[in-house]
Motif scaffolding. Sequence first.
Motif, short mmCIF file in Angstrom:
data_model
loop_
_atom_site.label_atom_id
_atom_site.label_comp_id
_atom_site.label_asym_id
_atom_site.label_seq_id
_atom_site.Cartn_x
_atom_site.Cartn_y
_atom_site.Cartn_z
N VAL A 198 71.60 -46.14 -18.11
CA VAL A 198 70.55 -46.27 -19.12
C VAL A 198 69.49 -45.18 -18.92
O VAL A 198 69.08 -44.49 -19.87
N LEU A 199 69.08 -45.00 -17.67
CA LEU A 199 68.10 -43.96 -17.34
C LEU A 199 68.63 -42.57 -17.73
O LEU A 199 67.93 -41.76 -18.36
N ASN A 200 69.88 -42.32 -17.37
CA ASN A 200 70.56 -41.07 -17.69
C ASN A 200 70.49 -40.78 -19.19
O ASN A 200 70.13 -39.68 -19.63
N LEU A 201 70.81 -41.82 -19.97
CA LEU A 201 70.84 -41.67 -21.42
C LEU A 201 69.45 -41.39 -21.98
O LEU A 201 69.27 -40.49 -22.82
N VAL A 202 68.46 -42.13 -21.47
CA VAL A 202 67.09 -41.94 -21.95
C VAL A 202 66.61 -40.51 -21.64
O VAL A 202 66.08 -39.81 -22.51
N VAL A 203 66.84 -40.08 -20.41
CA VAL A 203 66.42 -38.72 -20.02
C VAL A 203 67.14 -37.68 -20.88
O VAL A 203 66.53 -36.71 -21.36
N SER A 204 68.44 -37.88 -21.10
CA SER A 204 69.20 -36.91 -21.90
C SER A 204 68.65 -36.82 -23.32
O SER A 204 68.53 -35.72 -23.88
N VAL A 205 68.31 -37.96 -23.92
CA VAL A 205 67.81 -37.96 -25.29
C VAL A 205 66.44 -37.28 -25.35
O VAL A 205 66.20 -36.39 -26.17
N VAL A 206 65.55 -37.66 -24.43
CA VAL A 206 64.19 -37.10 -24.45
C VAL A 206 64.23 -35.59 -24.21
O VAL A 206 63.62 -34.81 -24.95
N LEU A 207 64.97 -35.18 -23.20
CA LEU A 207 65.03 -33.75 -22.89
C LEU A 207 65.67 -32.95 -24.02
O LEU A 207 65.26 -31.84 -24.31
N THR A 208 66.68 -33.55 -24.67
CA THR A 208 67.31 -32.86 -25.80
C THR A 208 66.27 -32.63 -26.89
O THR A 208 66.18 -31.52 -27.45
N VAL A 242 77.93 -39.62 -20.02
CA VAL A 242 77.11 -39.18 -21.16
C VAL A 242 77.59 -37.82 -21.64
O VAL A 242 77.83 -37.61 -22.83
N ALA A 243 77.78 -36.90 -20.70
CA ALA A 243 78.24 -35.56 -21.09
C ALA A 243 79.64 -35.62 -21.68
O ALA A 243 79.91 -35.02 -22.73
N ILE A 244 80.54 -36.37 -21.06
CA ILE A 244 81.94 -36.34 -21.49
C ILE A 244 82.14 -37.07 -22.81
O ILE A 244 82.68 -36.51 -23.76
N VAL A 245 81.67 -38.31 -22.90
CA VAL A 245 81.94 -39.07 -24.12
C VAL A 245 81.11 -38.56 -25.30
O VAL A 245 81.61 -38.45 -26.42
N SER A 246 79.85 -38.20 -25.06
CA SER A 246 79.09 -37.66 -26.19
C SER A 246 79.75 -36.38 -26.67
O SER A 246 79.84 -36.12 -27.86
N GLY A 247 80.26 -35.59 -25.72
CA GLY A 247 80.91 -34.33 -26.08
C GLY A 247 82.14 -34.52 -26.95
O GLY A 247 82.51 -33.64 -27.73
#
Lengths: 80, 550
Positions: free
Chosen positions: B498-508, B434-439
């Motif tokens: 999937v969990l990682n992505l959801v948490v990243s979106v919500v926290l952002t 998530v960090a690498i590809v989104s970046g």
Amino acid sequence: MSHPAGRRLPMSVSVTCAILLLIPVLALLIVPIYARRGPQLWGFPFFYWYQFLWVFLAAGFTWSAYVLIDRSRRGPRDGK
Amino acid sequence: MAAQAAGPQVDGVALTVLLFFFVVVTIGGFLAAKWRRPASMHSLDEWGLGGRGFGTVITWFLLGGDLYTAYTFVAVPAAMYATGAVSGFFAVPYTIVVYPLIFIFMPRMWSVAHRHGYVTPADFVRGRFGSRGLALAVAITGLLATMPYIALQLVGIQAVLDTVGLGGSGNWFVKDLPLFIAFAVLAAYTYSSGLRAPALIAFVKDSLIYLVIVVAIIYVGVKIGFGDMFRAAETKMNTKTKTGAATGVFIPNSKTYWAYSSLALGSALALFMYPHSMTAVLAGRSRNVIRRNAAILPLYSLMLGLLALLGFAAIAAKTKVIGADGKPNAQLAVPHFFADSFPSWFAGVAFAAIAIGALVPAAIMSIAAANLFTRNIYREFFRPAATPREEARVSKIVSLVVKFGALLFVLSLDKQNAINFQLLGGVWILQTIVAIVSGLYTRWFHRWALLGGWAAGMIYGTLAAYHQKSAATAHFGGSLARFPFTQTTVYIGFTALVLNLVVSVVLTGILVAVRAPAGADETSPADFYSDSQGPTTTVPGTAGGLAEPA
């Protein structure tokens, strides 16, 4: 610093390449389309030979995307 | 003669052939330091990335040698032998799907790494999000995931040594000495030649592998027949075990569709997040080298698929998988198949192919892990002023430490642990995506949110894997679990992602709303497209947020 190939691609090329690259991904990730026994080929159940076939097809699709991008990057001047 | 090879006796002919290739490869490994000799070997760009100048052909061999490991040659056919398609053959769609992904993402990674002198994925995260914490998380995940992967290479070499008769009973010193020597030699030439060594050896490895697989498949077609091979496999997979469940899966059904596709996709996404794939990609000369390779590397997947079928061939040939220590071990399926079905000299060639096939990725992985440590822990936290020369020195030493760590791991723990931890490593490394590809595309995600998502994915993935029982172990017994709130079995890494992505979106969303400070971004949009032919003019990493010469 010059970067000769550092241009953005035209939208049409990007979209075409995205589709070319998406086809093999979908063809393999949608398992129900190939999880079956027949028709067989040289004793290989369909499930197995279909995936082998996609090794070559995926290479073909990816190579086409490469050629498209490469031509577009070269521009109309020296493009083939 | 060949039939006895599975027993405790040493198969002299096979061992001689194996030793011959080992010596050839060793000489090549040391001479590699002179290959495309740089003015100075004392920097990570030279030692750790081979001068960042490999063309299409060398990159093809290097990436092929890197991505198709002993896991491919031993563990995939072993899984096919033991439980069939869902645990083994998914590797074929996995290694096909990975190339369109590499085609899309990796040229951008290459460009930005080239402009800023990044050597590791964590370097990129550090530069892009300006977050030492996130970069450390990515680096540690990379190290954690790579160690058992190196250990798994050793398991592959062990399977071969066991088959030629070196191993089994006897005291631990005699039993493990050959493995120890093989690894000491590998460590020595990696130390002196860096990435050039595996790049050169990869030529030998791949030629041997292709030769072996062509011969083996012709043999199977003529002697066993593909129809009979598949029938034997189907019969075995449908046979009920003591618990009443089927032994394995011959063709996935509606219960296992998601397991098959999530394993394929999850593993593909994980594969190019591994530090060692990044290393081989960054060693390429240009963006086009990577794109061309994405198109021609699937040829290796053909080889992988054929090798996987040898697991079924071993079923049809009724290959015995009892190790020299008297215990059954599915990892021996392919080595024993070769020992039983072919003359000793050819079995020796096959063993050499497997052993060298383990050495090449082990070398690249140890280099990648060493670079991670040097760049993202040593320099970041202890010696910010480290010179390129010092970095190269530290990396060389760490590459030795990493290899011996893996050796201890394999010698002190059960083989099964190496395989289980490698599966867990895949789940872990997937959480850095998530960090690498989104970046590579956007800075929308907040650095702390990415860290939160990473932590959530890591914790879920580890716990879910911990609770998997198998016949062999009480924990970490598999990589499939029910997707939460459903009855569908999927790849644990996929659920964690999937969990990682959801948490990243919500926290952002929350962090942006409370205006938490975003880190500094040292990249510019043009960096992701640049395709300069020569190496960068900046000293790697010293810019640290300063503007690049444009």
